[in-house]
Design an enzyme around this catalytic site. Structure first.
Site, mmCIF file in Angstrom:
data_model
loop_
_atom_site.group_PDB
_atom_site.id
_atom_site.type_symbol
_atom_site.label_atom_id
_atom_site.label_comp_id
_atom_site.label_asym_id
_atom_site.label_seq_id
_atom_site.Cartn_x
_atom_site.Cartn_y
_atom_site.Cartn_z
ATOM 1 N N ILE A 154 1.047 -1.448 0.002
ATOM 2 C CA ILE A 154 0.018 -0.063 -0.069
ATOM 3 C C ILE A 154 0.840 1.185 0.114
ATOM 4 O O ILE A 154 1.420 1.511 0.765
ATOM 5 C CB ILE A 154 -0.907 -0.108 1.510
ATOM 6 C CG1 ILE A 154 -1.319 -1.542 1.283
ATOM 7 C CG2 ILE A 154 -2.007 1.257 1.259
ATOM 8 C CD1 ILE A 154 -2.593 -1.888 0.437
ATOM 9 N N GLU A 155 0.937 1.813 -1.001
ATOM 10 C CA GLU A 155 1.468 3.037 -1.416
ATOM 11 C C GLU A 155 1.319 4.125 -1.985
ATOM 12 O O GLU A 155 1.300 5.232 -1.321
ATOM 13 C CB GLU A 155 3.323 3.261 -2.532
ATOM 14 C CG GLU A 155 3.533 1.820 -2.421
ATOM 15 C CD GLU A 155 4.787 1.467 -3.612
ATOM 16 O OE1 GLU A 155 5.219 2.599 -3.753
ATOM 17 O OE2 GLU A 155 5.555 -0.017 -2.935
#
Length: 301
Positions: A154-155
């Protein structure tokens, strides 16, 4: 006479065994690899046949959540929208027959994904279960292969409700098959987006990205920042194993590349002192092919 329900204790014991009891790990580490973002990196079966990787993250599911139709992006390998990726299911099974764990990776650096609520997290979890894990759907993108788990990469977006997604996914263990949870947080601690899911203590493997993050990565002549960050991660996060995430070639990331000889002589001997040490994660199979990184370090990991 009071009836005693013996099923509940047995079911609870089976849930504990499936979801939480794992075989002791070998003292040596393993290599995890990201595959799927370059059509010139070879297929999944060939990747696993190298014998270099113990974990493969199929990357990425780039769109999901908030009512969006989920979208899998496997770059030049196939087109999920045209239903041309189902043959990868047999390749997943081939990898699993070799003892390799195969995860679906969520997110990445480009995409449109977020979880809008606890209920949305449940919807996404059910989608993942039915389309990639042990459930059933008429539109499984990778065919009938049952992947081993879900990787959180998750960026982008909001930090909200990723912990809910982890909890819902972990509950599928009680359907008879363990769902592995893995994650790739950035090395600044705590990770802004992944702090809450990691705090659930439900993750099996965490491959921390020690690259593109100058404050906590290796730089020429400086190992202290990396070691300090590694110590923070291994003492603060509850997971079976923590991995050192690295670019497999200088061109694979903006910064943070560690030459193999430096990794082997200066870095790994220190990291291996931690009982949480799991090995090395590499981005990505394409760059590993170009640079031969995993071949250079495999005997020392």
């Amino acid at each position: 006479m009071t009836n005693i329900n013996l099923c509940k204790p047995v079911i609870s014991l089976l849930f504990f065994i499936i979801c939480f009891v794992t075989k002791p790990s070998d003292a040596s580490g393993s290599i995890a690899i990201y595959w799927g973002q370059n059509g010139n990196e070879g297929n999944l079966s060939a990747t696993c046949a190298t014998g270099r990787y113990a974990y493969v993250n199929v990357a990425f599911l780039v769109k999901f959540g908030n009512g969006q139709t989920p979208e899998l992006n496997l770059a030049g390998h196939c087109n999920p929208a045209a239903n041309t990726c189902t043959h990868i299911g047999s390749e997943v099974k081939d990898c699993q027959s070799r003892g390799i764990k195969v995860m679906l990776s969520l997110g990445g650096g480009i995409g449109n994904y977020s979880i809008g609520s606890t209920e949305d997290a449940k919807v996404v979890a059910n989608y993942l279960w039915n389309n990639f894990l042990g459930g059933k759907s008429s539109s499984r993108p990778l065919g009938d292969a049952v992947l081993d788990g879900i990787d959180f990469n998750i960026e982008l977006g909001s930090p909200q409700h990723w912990d809910d997604l982890a909890r819902f996914l972990s509950k599928f263990c009680n359907r008879g098959r363990k769902v592995y949870l893995t994650g790739a947080p950035q090395c600044p601690f705590p990770d802004r987006l992944m702090g809450s899911p990691l705090n659930t203590r439900l993750f099996d493997y965490v491959w921390v990205q020690f690259y593109n993050n100058p404050p906590c990565q290796y730089t020429l002549g400086n190992t202290k920042s990396l070691f300090d960050s590694w110590n923070t991660w291994t003492t603060s996060v509850t997971a079976q194993k923590i991995f050192l995430g690295l670019p497999a070639a200088p061109e694979a990331a903006g910064s943070g590349y560690i030459p193999p000889d430096v990794l082997i002589s200066q870095i790994l001997p220190i990291l291996k002192k931690s009982r949480k040490y799991g090995g090395v994660m590499l981005w990505s199979k394409f760059w590993d092919d170009k640079n031969g990184y995993s071949s250079s370090i495999l005997a020392s990991v």
